[in-house]
Design an enzyme around this catalytic site. Sequence first.
Site, PDB file in Angstrom:
ATOM      1  N   SER A   1     -13.636 -15.024 -56.445  1.00 52.38           N
ATOM      2  CA  SER A   1     -12.806 -13.847 -56.262  1.00 52.38           C
ATOM      3  C   SER A   1     -12.828 -13.278 -54.850  1.00 52.38           C
ATOM      4  O   SER A   1     -11.900 -12.570 -54.462  1.00 52.38           O
ATOM      5  CB  SER A   1     -13.255 -12.749 -57.228  1.00 52.38           C
TER       6      SER A   1
ATOM      7  N   SER B   1     -18.186 -16.334 -57.063  1.00 57.21           N
ATOM      8  CA  SER B   1     -17.176 -15.649 -56.247  1.00 57.21           C
ATOM      9  C   SER B   1     -17.535 -15.458 -54.781  1.00 57.21           C
ATOM     10  O   SER B   1     -16.688 -15.050 -53.997  1.00 57.21           O
ATOM     11  CB  SER B   1     -16.869 -14.276 -56.849  1.00 57.21           C
TER      12      SER B   1
ATOM     13  N   LYS C   1     -15.255  -5.963 -49.148  1.00 53.67           N
ATOM     14  CA  LYS C   1     -14.525  -6.344 -50.350  1.00 53.67           C
ATOM     15  C   LYS C   1     -14.112  -5.089 -51.122  1.00 53.67           C
ATOM     16  O   LYS C   1     -14.887  -4.119 -51.198  1.00 53.67           O
ATOM     17  CB  LYS C   1     -15.406  -7.249 -51.225  1.00 53.67           C
TER      18      LYS C   1
END
Lengths: 484, 503, 95
Positions: free
Chosen positions: A156, A180, A79
């Site tokens: 997210s 998320s 990420k």
Amino acid sequence: MSDLTKLSLKAALDGMNKGDFTSLELTNAFLDKIDAQNPKLNAYTLVTHDHAREMAKASDARRAKGQVGALEGAPLGIKDLFATKGFRTAACSKILGEFKPEYESTVTSQLWRDGAIMLGKLNMDEFAMGSSNETSAFGNVINPWQIEKKLTPGGSSGGSASSVAADLCLGATATDTGGSIRQPAAFTGTVGIKPTYGRCSRWGIVAFASSLDQAGPITKNVEDCAIMLKSMCGYDAKDSTSLEANVPDFASFINKGVKGLKIGVPKEYRMDGMPEEINQLWENGIEWLKAEGAEIVNISLPHTKYALPTYYIVAPAEASSNLARYDGMRFGARVDGNDLNDTYEKTRAAGFGQEVQRRILIGTYVLSAGYYDAYYLKAQKVRARILQDFTDAFKVCDAILTPTAPSAAFPLGQKQDDPIQMYLNDVFTVTTNLAGLPGLSLPAGLSKDGLPLGLQIIGRALDEETIFSVAGTIEAAANFTAKP
Amino acid sequence: MSIAAEASEPVFTAFKTARPDQWVKGVTGDWEIIVGMEVHAQVAAKAKLFSGASAAYGGEPNSHVSFVDAGMPGMLPVINKYCVEQAVRTGLGLGAKINLWSRFDRKNYFYPDLPQGYQISQYLYPIVGQGVLEIESDDKSTIEVGIERIHLEQDAGKSVHDLDPNATYVDLNRSGCALMEIVSKPDIRSPEEAANYFKALRSLVRYLGTCDGNMDEGSMRADVNVSVRKPGGELGTRCEIKNVNSTKFVAMAVAYEARRQIEILEDGGTIDQETRLFDVKTGQTRTMRSKEDAHDYRYFPDPDLLPLVITQEFVDGIKATLPELPSDKRKRFIADYGLSAYDAGVLVADKEFSDYFEEAAKGTDAKMVNSWMTVELFGYLNKNGIEFTASPVSAQNLGGLVKLIQDGTINGKIAKDVFAKMIESGDDASTIVERDGLKQTTDTGAIEAAIDALMAQSPEKVDEAREKPKMLGWWVGQVMKSTGGKANPAIVNDILKRKLGIE
Amino acid sequence: MSVNEKDVRKIAKLARFAIADEKVPVMVDELNGILNWIEMLGEVNVDGVEPMTSVVAKDLPMREDEINDGFIQEQIVKNAPKSSHGFFIVPKSVE
């Protein structure tokens, strides 16, 4: 050779251990697939081809010498919130520009220590603020499920979830401040765990809301999740909130069963207007666990409905301060103005997207003189109440079962104009962030539209073991084999 | 987790009225000055408060900087235990309450030398609570100044404005260094007291070793809050004068600011609460920031840190290693050495002075040591601009010199010559006395002979002296001259009196 | 509690970002929507409840006073928009 990218992390590790293929072969298979698929999905914001191949070659060389780490040769996606030394780390924000950190986050360095390979950086909501991956400066991520419908992969960690679901990596790092990891996992038919706050070091992860942020993996199945989590977590003296806790072999708990375990079912999570298929999924989960010998306990978490408003005070407040360092002075993009303040204002107006600006404004407001007590202090007190709810609940149960999200993946653009509707995505996940508890989401069925739906298991602090036992049982019973 | 500590909000109340001798005369009558000070003292630690980068002064720009100090994304603070200990130590030195539970808050504001966009400080729950510092007032009496609190916080970096006409250069070497902010109560009533407070605080932290007190390097800076009121009347609006970095400037800033405020008030004006700067060139203060642009710092507990919890054992352990403090030492010097309060104060002001004094005074006349040290030695050092620590005369050697005077080996006049030679050579007194044959003559026969010879030379002076006994001094001088200063003055005196028939 | 245009401008100023005039009313509405929603916390009785600042039930860990970081000037200024001779260069700012 069959499509290596379809393997689970565990199967890929076994395959390399048996000598069926090398890390370089596996890595190349993923790179090829990324090159082919990523233009459609936009899951990766950066693909580190050369670096990945070099790492794979080095891994194969280590293996030849008998040095085999727990993730030896396994290609993973990272990420964009994790600092990766020498590779752009932008938190998917314009304000970081081409920022290439000169340091590596603790979590990713532990993955490399254990032999993993970095394929690239994964798309996400800007600064992890969002539930649909629509706030990214690098554009939307597409959910690989029913790709033509252009559904959100959730957020997210949308890039992480999408890439795992589409076999563009064996597993991905993710972070979870309000849901998320778990909501995108639920939207994409993948497994994700947000461990106990303090399990994974936050050092080198771009901060959103420090008291809530926690890293964790998104993987194809529960076992992979346990394997990857073990490498990611552990005490780090560089993070003052890191826990000095023993890291067990999480995978060894997956097949332990749930006989005799008390599973709490909170009545407050039966929300008005929740789709019937979500209720049904939850009922299925309850039945599966009952069938395996678990005892179902009705519990109450009375402050549940206050969790989201609490979160939307605490998280923006911390974020407004955490994001003050993005000012164009020492790193990132600068927009020159007439003077210092003009430069600050132009830089931050151009660098931050609308959702980030909205949250910074909220956070600044709730901390400002005259409002602190009414908002921030009050929220901290309600937060204590929410934790107390869980403390009381765990006196009568060992784990809690809930749906992960109130809906299946929705079309991109659908909730963009209504912040509160968007925030409600996290209604079931945000409580564990506020209480610091571990929560795992795994796919347990399909919606009537054929989209994956997830169940969430919440455990006591530092009791991920029980979560994995419950998850293993549900995974076996649900037999979720659908693929995008 | 229990918050046992009491939140400490800065207060501003002043109960004490200044003595009339401290009042400032205005056109409309007398005024009283009220001063409270916030002194920033850098902790004498090797590394920074929340990072392992060097806290040393100087260095190449941005060399004493870690990613944490530069506020890079994802960086986290970890506290330096030594800095915590030094704050506690300073608190104990001020007899203050040590808070076993304290907390770090973020103070949010934007400035290029503040890389995180916030300063980590202790706003509501400081590590040290109320204490007291004894200082000297204008009239040499000792007064107490209350300490409100001490908290730990990060220093900011340095902005350099003169390298480029169109840009500012930022060096973060100081960013993150540990500061103790020592906040006084508004108990100070004159420019002299303000200066003495700063001096006494500097002396204390140097005794304790918690701060090097080096003002040139910015290790100690004071923010001075000044207001004026009619004696005993209602408090006036205060102005804060930022970053005053010497004792002298503290006094100048207070004096100027008080006068400025009085003039405004007497002209019928009002004082704006504002932050001001002291200009060392003009000796004046000027506006830096008015209340309208006052920051809204949006303090909140730093979520990257946990409450700072220390144990009573931790505090006791530090207490056990505390040195004798200046105020106690001052009392001891007065009681044990018979020094005046003033002399004791001078010696105690600097630990190096008092250590030297005690070494020199071993087994000899302490008062005499004090006077040789403060008059002769300090005089010489001041005149030649030599640091005390570089004194060419060691404490032992000064003590040796005083011993020779005390036991009559040399007299005071010769001692001055010997002292000069000690400075020149670094030799001890007895070596010089021996080598140069400077021993005092106590041989009465020889002295008598010298006197007889002089009386024979100047019979008229003999007669004069018999009429005017005050001439005795002249005669003593003559005898000393003829004996090369070595004659024992007491014996000379006795014999002269007898021979001249003076009572 | 609710905010008006003046408040929004003031908060944006505090947070240091320029806000276009036409966006101010939009932000006012959005913020008020969120603020109204979080008003519901007013229902919760928190008498005697201590505010929770961290979920971690341990005391602040401390490190020893050792120099084990820094001396990386090049890396510190490497990502700077402007730097020279090891300094960060920023717009003229004299307070």
